[in-house]
Design a protein around this motif. Structure first.
Motif, PDB file in Angstrom:
ATOM      1  N   THR A  75       3.719   7.714   0.121  1.00 20.29           N
ATOM      2  CA  THR A  75       3.600   7.150  -1.188  1.00 20.29           C
ATOM      3  C   THR A  75       4.089   8.136  -2.268  1.00 20.29           C
ATOM      4  N   ILE A 127      -2.970   8.630   2.317  1.00 18.65           N
ATOM      5  CA  ILE A 127      -1.919   7.704   3.001  1.00 18.65           C
ATOM      6  C   ILE A 127      -0.868   8.390   3.775  1.00 18.65           C
ATOM      7  N   GLY A 135       2.520   7.638   6.278  1.00 19.25           N
ATOM      8  CA  GLY A 135       3.118   6.152   6.860  1.00 19.25           C
ATOM      9  C   GLY A 135       4.587   6.426   6.824  1.00 19.25           C
ATOM     10  N   VAL A 137       1.575   2.243   8.496  1.00 20.41           N
ATOM     11  CA  VAL A 137       0.698   3.072   7.728  1.00 20.41           C
ATOM     12  C   VAL A 137      -0.577   3.275   8.148  1.00 20.41           C
ATOM     13  N   ILE A 189      -4.274   4.682   6.527  1.00 13.69           N
ATOM     14  CA  ILE A 189      -5.019   5.036   5.287  1.00 13.69           C
ATOM     15  C   ILE A 189      -6.190   5.589   5.784  1.00 13.69           C
ATOM     16  N   TYR A 199      -2.340   0.054   9.129  1.00 11.93           N
ATOM     17  CA  TYR A 199      -1.449  -1.192   8.718  1.00 11.93           C
ATOM     18  C   TYR A 199      -0.200  -1.194   9.442  1.00 11.93           C
ATOM     19  N   ARG A 221       5.732   1.130   0.072  1.00 14.29           N
ATOM     20  CA  ARG A 221       4.787   2.091  -0.468  1.00 14.29           C
ATOM     21  C   ARG A 221       3.869   1.525  -1.363  1.00 14.29           C
ATOM     22  N   SER A 281       0.980  -0.107   0.451  1.00 11.02           N
ATOM     23  CA  SER A 281       0.165   0.966   0.946  1.00 11.02           C
ATOM     24  C   SER A 281      -0.830   1.430  -0.097  1.00 11.02           C
ATOM     25  N   SER A 282      -0.192   1.653  -1.411  1.00 12.54           N
ATOM     26  CA  SER A 282      -1.070   2.236  -2.011  1.00 12.54           C
ATOM     27  C   SER A 282      -2.255   1.407  -2.681  1.00 12.54           C
TER      28      SER A 282
END
Lengths: 423, 423
Positions: free
Chosen positions: B287, B358, B360, B376, B378, B392, B404, B407-408
């Motif tokens: 990210t 994060i 990925g 991804v 986390i 994920y 991205r 993901s955040s």
């Protein structure tokens, strides 16, 4: 190709109450507008009207007066509020005739889904004399029709994916066969940083005064831009017309011009770093990671971007980046000296060739008379102990994220200029 | 409130050649359309026309015949192709008069930037008799004008942020004072994370079947949403209708509903941290700072967000975050174990109560059969050696920035659920 006059233009008519209720953004008009521009078909008006026969007819009446190619989107579906085809037929006082080809097509398309409903049958009705505009990806076909000499109508469904497939596969070949789109419009956008639109416009006043290519200034996302536009039979011909004007403008504006078309400051900086095989790290306070996020939007940015420290809290500026606590206490976190130490500390910690730092007051709170919202310091550390800091006072009117975005791009611009100067 | 007839309607006129060239999507028309719907102001047509006085005048002539409130966007800037105000004045045969209030406002707004250029001065010209519609966030003011009885004109700049600020701050109060928008449409959006739209719709089928308020599911920015809508004379009345339905839905959906209206996961997490007086740090790889940027979009986030490390390069994961180099070499940077070590290392380095990590593959390159684009991991580290990791597999179809962003937000959602569970 003869020049196209007023009557030779197209009008886009988007039909759908959902557009009037603000439920849907009219991306169809945008797509078709860009396509008309690409094909060199002049286009002076777009009309949006709801699913109402009286108002649709009024819109057709007006469009017939000012365009000779009417492009409709929306209202071709099977539901009672899909009224485009029957309203067009009614306007031109032409009966609707059921088309066996469309029935056959519906039979085939619905075979897997267990047949179509009676309402779908309405989609097989087209005005007498109209050709079918096949819909390769959906069930509702459109039409191509010359209800009277010199006037062509085309209808498309409102679903963007279906409309686009029909446009590309059926409409464009038809228009080109009719002689449209032999000469296309080409344009190039020059992008600037560090010069206001009005100052830029004054500097290139001679170019803006040109008739062909045309040069038009505009502002977008906090930067000034110039669009150079011309009509040509091919991209090569267009380039021959645009290139010299672009060069004149680049000569006048120098380093202020950072790129063209879809270039971004992050991409331009990335290319420069890649060419030098140098790396970059960041140390961000008020942008909170936004500069890193901007740099890593680009695939392949790992070749030159190593990473960074988000030193939002002062303790992280001191403990992780090695900013001098006494200096920070005295000068404040938002100061040139702290920006410099952040950049230097970041460069050392991350092991990069260059490091950019940003510390500022993004607001809306936290400002003072001496240090107002919008005050931002940028630090740039580089090879051979290179260190410079820069002070910005951005307007606070457009808010926190605007200041943060300008800060990140201003930082990238400073590195860009330094990399270009160093070459 | 009396029913508004045909003549009582508004028309939106968007002016700008960029719209005809397909360079800009007409989000202004969409915004204003939704606002008119909210205010209960009928609106039957939208017209788009380029920066051409003859055609702008033709569009005004048509709009005057079919609406009594004409809302213009675009063409208020300082450049020669910004023609809206002077064309309106010309159409109604009214002289332009320089307004000292606007000059004073320009003086103030440009004071910091070293004065405005002569071209900006044009923005101070308004037709005689028109009122100034102040522009709180930009330099170009608009106008409110009744050039003849029963016809009201309003102009706004084309820059969406400026247009919206003017609309909300000046235009809406004006319209309400005129008697428009007495009974308005109110709606509340419930926002969900971690549940697909179709599953959500099935769970709340009974609410979706209601006639008033209506409940409509839709998807936006990767999350499922429900809009509860009703018509009411006041916000209190609307709330009395919406509140019980919201409660029913919340009872059914539990932790999946993270907020309402303009809530974001970052804001919700921020509030939870603030209530617990706990702090958060981040350790971001793919990210690139986006999670930090998302958290710091909120003013006041410094109360709980300390900062982070953007460990884009593996060396930074190892040297700064303390990830075990052998583990990284063996498991790969995109792995649960590295995500866990990143979160733990980040928490220790930053001295925060919680840390999110994060790592990925955002693509488009870098994927493999075993570790495809969209994979991804986390990590969430917290008090008392709390550590969890999550895997994920996002779809790669919508590209790098989509992965991205998901993901955040997925990371924030994990912390949100943990904070709520812990309470």
């Amino acid at each position: 190709m003869t020049a196209l006059g007023w009557q030779q233009s197209a009008e886009i008519l988007c039909i759908g109450t959902e557009l009037l209720l603000g439920e849907v953004v009219n991306t169809n008009a945008n797509y078709l507008a860009a396509e008309l521009a690409r094909l060199g078909i002049p286009h002076y008006y777009q009309t949006v009207v709801g699913d109402n026969p009286t108002r649709i007819k009024q819109a057709i009446a007006i469009a017939c007066e000012r365009a000779r190619l009417l492009i409709f989107t929306g209202g071709l579906g099977p539901t009672p509020d899909d009224l485009t085809t029957e309203t067009i037929a009614d306007f031109f006082e032409t009966p609707l005739i059921e088309r066996p080809e469309i029935i056959a097509d519906l039979d085939q398309k619905f075979a897997q889904r267990g047949g179509y409903s009676p309402s779908n049958r309405k989609q097989a009705l087209l005005p007498s004399g109209a050709e079918i505009l096949p819909n390769p990806t959906g069930t509702a076909p459109g039409l191509i029709w010359q209800p009277r000499p010199g006037l062509t109508l085309m209808t498309f469904p409102g679903v963007p994916s279906e409309m686009k497939a029909m446009w590309q596969q059926t409409a464009v070949p038809y228009l080109q066969a009719q002689g449209w789109g032999q000469e296309m419009i080409y344009s190039r956008v020059l992008r600037f940083w560090g010069i206001p639109e009005s100052v830029l416009a004054e500097k290139v006043a001679a170019q803006i005064a040109l008739a062909n290519p045309t040069v038009a200034p505009y502002a977008g996302e906090g930067e000034a831009r110039l669009r150079i536009t011309t009509k040509a039979k091919s991209e090569i011909e267009a380039n021959q017309l645009i290139q010299p004007i672009e060069q004149q403008i680049r000569n006048i504006t120098g380093l202020d011009c950072y790129g063209t078309d879809n270039d971004t400051l992050a991409a331009v900086v990335g290319k420069l770093l890649l060419a030098r095989q140098q790396t970059l790290g960041v140390a961000e306070s008020c942008t909170g990671g936004g500069l890193g996020a901007m740099l890593t939007t680009l695939p392949g940015s790992s070749a030159y971007f190593l990473g960074g420290v988000i030193s939002y809290a002062n303790a992280i500026k001191i403990n992780v980046l090695g900013v001098d606590g006494d200096v920070l206490a005295k000068a404040g976190a938002v100061s040139a000296i702290v920006a410099g130490q952040m950049a230097q500390g970041g460069k050392e910690l991350l092991g990069s060739d260059w490091a950019l730092s940003i510390t500022g007051i993004a607001g809306p709170g936290g400002g003072s008379e001496l240090k107002p919202v919008g005050l931002v310091f940028i630090g740039l550390a580089g090879p051979e102990n290179f260190l410079e800091t820069f002070e910005y006072r951005f307007s606070s009117q457009r808010g926190r994220d605007w200041i943060r975005s300008l800060s990140s791009r201003a930082a990238l611009d400073k590195l860009r200029r330094q990399l270009l100067r160093g070459s």
